[in-house]
Design a protein around this motif. Structure first.
Motif, PDB file in Angstrom:
ATOM      1  N   CYS A   1      49.002  34.695  39.038  1.00 18.09           N
ATOM      2  CA  CYS A   1      47.795  34.484  39.844  1.00 18.09           C
ATOM      3  C   CYS A   1      48.098  33.359  40.836  1.00 18.09           C
ATOM      4  CB  CYS A   1      46.646  34.073  38.942  1.00 18.09           C
ATOM      5  SG  CYS A   1      47.030  32.534  38.067  1.00 18.09           S
TER       6      CYS A   1
ATOM      7  N   GLY B   1      46.805  30.410  41.045  1.00 18.77           N
ATOM      8  CA  GLY B   1      46.868  29.077  40.427  1.00 18.77           C
ATOM      9  C   GLY B   1      48.219  28.820  39.782  1.00 18.77           C
ATOM     10  N   VAL B   2      48.790  29.845  39.169  1.00 20.37           N
ATOM     11  CA  VAL B   2      50.105  29.719  38.526  1.00 20.37           C
ATOM     12  C   VAL B   2      51.186  29.588  39.599  1.00 20.37           C
ATOM     13  CG1 VAL B   2      51.825  31.101  37.273  1.00 20.37           C
ATOM     14  CG2 VAL B   2      49.507  30.835  36.355  1.00 20.37           C
TER      15      VAL B   2
ATOM     16  N   CYS C   1      44.705  24.025  38.516  1.00 26.11           N
ATOM     17  CA  CYS C   1      44.249  25.131  39.359  1.00 26.11           C
ATOM     18  C   CYS C   1      42.923  24.747  40.022  1.00 26.11           C
ATOM     19  CB  CYS C   1      44.055  26.388  38.512  1.00 26.11           C
ATOM     20  SG  CYS C   1      43.350  27.736  39.483  1.00 26.11           S
TER      21      CYS C   1
ATOM     22  N   LEU D   1      40.456  26.416  40.665  1.00 20.23           N
ATOM     23  CA  LEU D   1      39.299  27.052  40.020  1.00 20.23           C
ATOM     24  C   LEU D   1      38.917  26.310  38.738  1.00 20.23           C
ATOM     25  CD1 LEU D   1      40.086  30.821  40.634  1.00 20.23           C
ATOM     26  CD2 LEU D   1      38.745  29.213  42.009  1.00 20.23           C
TER      27      LEU D   1
ATOM     28  N   THR E   1      37.961  29.353  32.223  1.00 15.81           N
ATOM     29  CA  THR E   1      38.244  30.343  33.274  1.00 15.81           C
ATOM     30  C   THR E   1      38.921  31.612  32.760  1.00 15.81           C
ATOM     31  OG1 THR E   1      40.368  29.276  33.691  1.00 15.81           O
ATOM     32  CG2 THR E   1      38.520  28.611  35.096  1.00 15.81           C
ATOM     33  N   THR E   2      39.497  31.567  31.543  1.00 15.02           N
ATOM     34  CA  THR E   2      40.365  32.680  31.112  1.00 15.02           C
ATOM     35  C   THR E   2      39.814  33.422  29.893  1.00 15.02           C
ATOM     36  OG1 THR E   2      41.642  31.035  29.888  1.00 15.02           O
ATOM     37  CG2 THR E   2      42.518  31.697  32.024  1.00 15.02           C
TER      38      THR E   2
ATOM     39  N   CYS F   1      37.725  33.270  36.027  1.00 10.44           N
ATOM     40  CA  CYS F   1      38.313  33.337  37.363  1.00 10.44           C
ATOM     41  C   CYS F   1      38.599  34.774  37.791  1.00 10.44           C
ATOM     42  CB  CYS F   1      39.575  32.482  37.429  1.00 10.44           C
ATOM     43  SG  CYS F   1      40.983  33.263  36.647  1.00 10.44           S
ATOM     44  N   TYR F   2      38.803  34.921  39.099  1.00 15.15           N
ATOM     45  CA  TYR F   2      39.053  36.261  39.670  1.00 15.15           C
ATOM     46  C   TYR F   2      40.248  36.923  38.992  1.00 15.15           C
ATOM     47  CZ  TYR F   2      43.343  34.905  41.945  1.00 15.15           C
ATOM     48  OH  TYR F   2      44.643  34.534  42.136  1.00 15.15           O
TER      49      TYR F   2
ATOM     50  N   ALA G   1      48.514  36.188  33.488  1.00 13.60           N
ATOM     51  CA  ALA G   1      48.608  35.488  34.777  1.00 13.60           C
ATOM     52  C   ALA G   1      49.777  34.510  34.849  1.00 13.60           C
ATOM     53  CB  ALA G   1      47.303  34.759  35.053  1.00 13.60           C
TER      54      ALA G   1
HETATM   55 FE1  SF4 Z   1      43.594  29.522  38.054  1.00  7.49          FE
HETATM   56 FE2  SF4 Z   1      42.627  31.744  36.920  1.00  7.49          FE
HETATM   57 FE3  SF4 Z   1      45.198  31.508  37.354  1.00  7.49          FE
HETATM   58 FE4  SF4 Z   1      44.055  30.022  35.463  1.00  7.49          FE
HETATM   59  S1  SF4 Z   1      44.257  32.253  35.465  1.00  7.49           S
HETATM   60  S2  SF4 Z   1      45.540  29.325  36.970  1.00  7.49           S
HETATM   61  S3  SF4 Z   1      42.065  29.635  36.454  1.00  7.49           S
HETATM   62  S4  SF4 Z   1      43.589  31.571  38.952  1.00  7.49           S
END
Ligand code: SF4
Length: 321
Positions: free
Chosen positions: A26, A28-29, A110, A112, A178-179, A208-209, A279
């Protein structure tokens, strides 16, 4: 348990690999990994990282080989080396302690997760008590609890926890990790609203999305699959949820870290196998699993594109300036 790798079975019909999309990394990662790479470029090795930057051994090992040193606590970081905080977020006390020691630090939380932190602060400023839906012991949960005064937030993990709550209605609010599982969270939120009609509901969903999209992508293919392989780490919350989503749709699912974890006896020779990745799992591991299956079966690959993702998060200014 040791498993035997089957010989190619050319007489059997092709095995259809239905590959979920979106899957894997994702925004954020991606950002957190880039932050460690840029910090290594900017400061040279070693760069310390507090906690696994993301929950994936393959990613962590690659960064370790580039010069990152992973530690659990700040007191393991020497005074003269920079430290990166992981994507899961940290309690406020951690950057405060880094500042006290004049440590150079970069926060890879992240955006989010940071958004949830700011929401928590605002709710506390309004004098509310927060019910936080999440999993005990997860670093993101510990980071979010560390944004607010002790005792001002209560962890809720299940619908049963809601039934056990003994709090007055009127000044409550809820937030979520978020997860989480989209479905489980919806049940908990319904229970909260039923028990506390005046509870403050967040303006938008905190799951999160990336978590929502990956779960929806598994739901979209599960009905066609007889087995589901989820590539991800056993401590990755969003990966665990993907396996649960498949199981709940009566598709036997296994969470595996790499191709070597495939249990060939369990896999058997179904007509269709679903593949997805959490993710924090890189695409190279997805390809490794596909290649391992292709080495033993006549395989037909299909990508089941559910929701295209274009999310990109900005990098910290101090690393790109
Ligand atoms: Fe960010 Fe969602 Fe990825 Fe976690 S899974 S790092 S909250 S985008």
């Amino acid at each position: 348990m040791a498993c035997t790798v089957p010989e190619p079975l050319s007489s059997l019909p092709p095995l259809r690999l239905l590959i979920a999309a979106p899957r894997g990394f994702c925004a954020g990662v991606d950002r957190a990994i880039q932050i460690v790479e840029l910090a290594l470029e900017r400061f040279g090795a070693p760069v310390y990282v507090r906690h696994e930057i993301v929950h994936n051994r393959f990613v962590v090992e690659r960064l370790r080989q580039m010069g990152a040193i992973f530690v659990e606590e700040l007191d393991e970081v020497p005074d003269d080396r920079p430290v990166v905080f992981s994507a899961h977020g940290v309690p406020k006390s951690v950057p405060a302690a880094a500042r006290d020691r004049s440590l150079s630090y970069v926060d890879a939380t992240c955006p989010l997760v940071s958004k949830v932190h700011r929401q928590a602060e605002r709710l506390i400023d309004e004098g509310r008590h927060i019910l936080f839906i999440g999993h005990a012991g997860h670093p993101e949960v510990m980071g979010t609890f560390g944004q607010v005064p002790e005792g001002s937030m209560t962890l809720i993990e299940t619908v049963e926890d809601v039934a056990d709550l003994d709090l007055p209605d009127g000044n409550l609010a809820f937030l979520t990790q978020t997860t989480l599982s989209v479905d489980d969270t919806a049940s908990i939120v319904e229970a909260l609203k039923a028990k506390f009609p005046e509870i403050r509901v967040p303006r938008s969903e905190d799951i999160c999305y990336a978590t929502s999209n990956r779960q929806a992508a598994v739901k979209a293919i599960a009905a066609e699959c007889e087995r589901m392989l989820v590539i991800g780490a056993p401590n990755s919350s969003n990966s665990l949820r993907l396996a649960e989503v498949a199981e709940r749709m009566s598709v036997p699912a296994r969470l595996i870290e790499r191709a070597e974890d495939i249990d060939w006896d369990w896999l058997g020779h179904p007509r269709t196998v679903g593949i997805t990745a959490g993710a924090s799992a890189p695409e190279v591991l997805v390809r490794e699993v596909i290649d391992a299956i292709s080495a033993h079966f006549d395989v037909r690959e299909e990508i089941a594109d559910h929701t295209p993702e274009r999310m990109v998060f900005k990098l910290p200014r101090e690393l790109v300036a």
